[in-house]
Design an enzyme around this catalytic site. Structure first.
Site, PDB file in Angstrom:
ATOM      1  N   TYR A  80     -10.081   5.770 -12.096  1.00  0.00           N
ATOM      2  CA  TYR A  80      -9.926   6.471 -10.806  1.00  0.00           C
ATOM      3  C   TYR A  80      -9.725   7.976 -10.978  1.00  0.00           C
ATOM      4  CZ  TYR A  80      -8.154   1.728  -9.820  1.00  0.00           C
ATOM      5  OH  TYR A  80      -7.969   0.377  -9.742  1.00  0.00           O
TER       6      TYR A  80
ATOM      7  N   ARG B  81       3.003  -1.496  -5.899  1.00  0.00           N
ATOM      8  CA  ARG B  81       3.201  -0.223  -6.592  1.00  0.00           C
ATOM      9  C   ARG B  81       4.551   0.434  -6.279  1.00  0.00           C
ATOM     10  NH1 ARG B  81      -1.434   3.102  -7.686  1.00  0.00           N
ATOM     11  NH2 ARG B  81      -2.431   1.914  -6.020  1.00  0.00           N
TER      12      ARG B  81
ATOM     13  N   GLY C  65       0.759  -1.246   0.000  1.00  0.00           N
ATOM     14  CA  GLY C  65       0.000   0.000   0.000  1.00  0.00           C
ATOM     15  C   GLY C  65       0.787   1.293   0.000  1.00  0.00           C
TER      16      GLY C  65
ATOM     17  N   GLU D  99       3.817  -6.666   1.729  1.00  0.00           N
ATOM     18  CA  GLU D  99       3.340  -7.057   0.386  1.00  0.00           C
ATOM     19  C   GLU D  99       3.326  -5.855  -0.553  1.00  0.00           C
ATOM     20  OE1 GLU D  99      -0.649  -8.325   1.262  1.00  0.00           O
ATOM     21  OE2 GLU D  99      -0.015  -9.989   2.518  1.00  0.00           O
ATOM     22  N   PRO D 100       4.440  -5.215  -0.789  1.00  0.00           N
ATOM     23  CA  PRO D 100       4.425  -4.022  -1.641  1.00  0.00           C
ATOM     24  C   PRO D 100       4.323  -4.375  -3.118  1.00  0.00           C
ATOM     25  CG  PRO D 100       6.672  -4.516  -0.985  1.00  0.00           C
ATOM     26  CD  PRO D 100       5.800  -5.567  -0.341  1.00  0.00           C
TER      27      PRO D 100
ATOM     28  N   CYS E 245     -13.918   4.559 -28.239  1.00  0.00           N
ATOM     29  CA  CYS E 245     -15.161   5.310 -28.382  1.00  0.00           C
ATOM     30  C   CYS E 245     -15.866   5.518 -27.048  1.00  0.00           C
ATOM     31  CB  CYS E 245     -16.072   4.579 -29.355  1.00  0.00           C
ATOM     32  SG  CYS E 245     -15.284   4.423 -30.945  1.00  0.00           S
TER      33      CYS E 245
HETATM   34  N1  LLP Z   1      -1.673  -6.837  -0.616  1.00  0.00           N
HETATM   35  C1  LLP Z   1      -2.999  -6.894  -0.829  1.00  0.00           C
HETATM   36  C2  LLP Z   1      -3.809  -7.839  -0.045  1.00  0.00           C
HETATM   37  C3  LLP Z   1      -3.586  -6.065  -1.792  1.00  0.00           C
HETATM   38  O1  LLP Z   1      -4.902  -6.110  -1.984  1.00  0.00           O
HETATM   39  C4  LLP Z   1      -2.780  -5.157  -2.539  1.00  0.00           C
HETATM   40  C5  LLP Z   1      -3.365  -4.296  -3.572  1.00  0.00           C
HETATM   41  C6  LLP Z   1      -1.393  -5.149  -2.291  1.00  0.00           C
HETATM   42  C7  LLP Z   1      -0.876  -5.994  -1.311  1.00  0.00           C
HETATM   43  C8  LLP Z   1      -0.443  -4.258  -3.031  1.00  0.00           C
HETATM   44  O2  LLP Z   1      -0.723  -2.930  -2.820  1.00  0.00           O
HETATM   45  P1  LLP Z   1       0.287  -1.805  -3.388  1.00  0.00           P
HETATM   46  O3  LLP Z   1       1.596  -1.914  -2.606  1.00  0.00           O
HETATM   47  O4  LLP Z   1       0.488  -2.068  -4.810  1.00  0.00           O
HETATM   48  O5  LLP Z   1      -0.431  -0.542  -3.131  1.00  0.00           O
HETATM   49  N2  LLP Z   1      -5.610  -0.926  -9.368  1.00  0.00           N
HETATM   50  C9  LLP Z   1      -5.387   0.041  -8.302  1.00  0.00           C
HETATM   51  C10 LLP Z   1      -4.682  -0.573  -7.116  1.00  0.00           C
HETATM   52  C11 LLP Z   1      -5.400  -1.772  -6.525  1.00  0.00           C
HETATM   53  C12 LLP Z   1      -4.688  -2.350  -5.361  1.00  0.00           C
HETATM   54  C13 LLP Z   1      -5.270  -3.640  -4.934  1.00  0.00           C
HETATM   55  N3  LLP Z   1      -4.598  -4.297  -3.864  1.00  0.00           N
HETATM   56  C14 LLP Z   1      -4.623   1.231  -8.874  1.00  0.00           C
HETATM   57  O6  LLP Z   1      -4.334   1.242 -10.078  1.00  0.00           O
HETATM   58  O7  LLP Z   1      -4.338   2.176  -8.153  1.00  0.00           O
END
Ligand code: LLP
Length: 421
Positions: free
Chosen positions: A321, A281, A239, A278-279, A348
């Site tokens: 978003y 992004r 996150g 769990e990174p 379109c």
């Molecule tokens: N762990 C779990 C359980 C998750 O649901 C997620 C993301 C992550 C880890 C990784 O999160 P990150 O570090 O990437 O923020 N499509 C959206 C983002 C959806 C995220 C879903 N879960 C976007 O484009 O912003």
């Protein structure tokens, strides 16, 4: 975007001019920097110092086999949400013992396969899922390692579609009910309790909500210990945000150090626990751009449009978003004709835009780079409007490789068939 920079007015990825890639591969094309991905992962890893930890890269952010293989080589673990992601990790050479299985709706077949290969842990999100996993494990003569994903009811201050830690969310088990779920799990022959997990949302730009979630989760760990349930790991999810516009999220190392400090403050009873994150992004997000060619410049009474050959089917984030991605010219030309443009694609739909109100000095035929698309870019792409999916390229120093071919017409129609006469 540290690995992308202008040299003599030309945008490079590491030591490769992006125009060279576009010339050879065409557009649209996603281009990633290997160095940037590896550095972000190492930033996390080094920040942990000697502490027992496991970085489980969230595969959903970018699941290209080449990306997964790079991370596997560094020793990364993986956070998966489907059997498809599981098979990708295995094919990329990932270690099954470092895989965490998240997600609210794991099917029996998915559980079976994950048990067969021996993953590190299932993050359980409901009692019914726990019961099903116990049944599947017992039928195979196995014991499933389990973490309960708790919902700590923390506001992550992020886009509502990607906030997951509030009471209203479909994710996790309310933290107040967690003790009962652990008690139930401890009676099950097919389950071994190993940890606790939470994930409060994505693109978080402040540390405070993470610390709040950590505090609440550690409090639960203490209560469980008092009840005789000892956990081996705590998983704080992913996150951490990145900078798309002017956000200033903490860097991975700052984030980990703040978490570790808080952990330390909580006292010695937690010291032997493995710390899992769990990174997604924050590892790959700023390591990718999407190159697009300007097909037409179109002027209406009220707007200037730069119509490019990439669209919402390639990058869905702006449409879904209202996300902001920086858009820059690949060659900084000075035509002396700067204008404000909406950069849009051929799909379109009026929601098909990459960016609105951007000041650009451009001509038809120029290349643009849509920035920070390494995460949730290609993985969320579709064939809408029967558009073949874009190619993907990985740059490493002065070399580059195609890591996904552009789809062709056969790919586009694969699996479809006509009715019999
Ligand atoms: N762990 C779990 C359980 C998750 O649901 C997620 C993301 C992550 C880890 C990784 O999160 P990150 O570090 O990437 O923020 N499509 C959206 C983002 C959806 C995220 C879903 N879960 C976007 O484009 O912003």
């Amino acid at each position: 975007m540290e690995s992308f920079s202008y040299q003599d007015g030309q945008l490079f990825a590491e030591s490769v001019a992006l125009t060279d890639i576009a010339q050879a591969v065409g557009s649209p094309v996603f281009v990633y920097s290997r160095g940037e991905i590896e550095q972000r992962w190492r930033d996390y890893d080094e920040a942990f110092g000697g502490r027992n930890h496991l970085i489980c890269y969230a595969v959903k952010a970018n699941s290209n086999l080449a990306v997964l293989a790079l991370l596997a080589k560094l020793g990364s673990g993986f956070d998966i949400v489907s059997i498809g992601e599981l098979e990708r990790v295995l094919r990329a050479g990932g270690d099954p013992k470092k895989i965490i299985f998240s997600g609210v709706a794991k099917t029996e077949a998915e559980m079976r396969r994950a048990l067969e290969v021996g993953i590190h842990c299932f993050n359980i999100e409901s009692v019914n899922e726990l019961d099903q996993l116990n049944g599947v494990a017992e039928s195979m003569g196995r014991v499933a390692p389990v973490s309960v994903r708790v919902n700590p009811d923390v506001d992550a201050n992020t886009h509502p579609y990607i906030a997951t830690g509030l009471k209203e969310s479909k994710f996790g088990i309310a933290i107040e009910q967690a003790s009962d779920v652990y008690a139930r799990a401890s009676q099950m022959g097919g389950i071994r309790i190993t940890g606790v997990d939470c994930h409060i949302g994505s693109q978080l730009t402040e540390i405070e909500p993470f610390l709040e979630a950590l505090d609440r989760t550690l409090e639960l760990v203490g209560d469980l210990q008092d009840q005789g349930v000892t956990l081996e790991h705590i998983d704080i999810g992913g996150g951490l945000g990145i900078s798309y516009y002017d956000e200033q999220p903490p860097r991975p190392e700052e984030f980990i150090l703040a978490m570790m400090d808080r952990f330390q403050d909580m006292g010695s009873r937690y010291q032997n626990m493995q710390f899992i994150i769990e990174p997604g992004r924050s590892i790959v997000g700023n390591a990718g751009v999407l190159l697009a060619k300007i097909e037409y410049l179109k002027k209406t009474e009220v707007r200037n449009f730069a119509i490019v050959d990439t669209a919402m089917n390639d990058l869905m984030r702006p449409a879904l978003y209202d996300a902001w991605h920086e858009i820059v010219p690949v060659i900084k030309n000075e035509y002396g004709n700067s204008q404000i443009y909406d950069v849009v694609g051929p799909v379109c739909e009026s929601g098909d835009f990459l960016g609105r109100g951007r000041e650009l000095d451009i001509r038809e035929g120029d290349l643009l780079a849509v920035c920070s698309v390494g995460a949730y870019g290609s993985v969320m792409s579709s064939n809408y409007n029967s558009r073949p999916r874009a190619a993907e390229v990985m740059v490493s120093g002065d070399a580059w490789h195609i890591i996904r071919k552009r789809e062709n017409m056969d790919d586009l129609m694969r699996g479809e068939s006509l009715l019999p006469d």
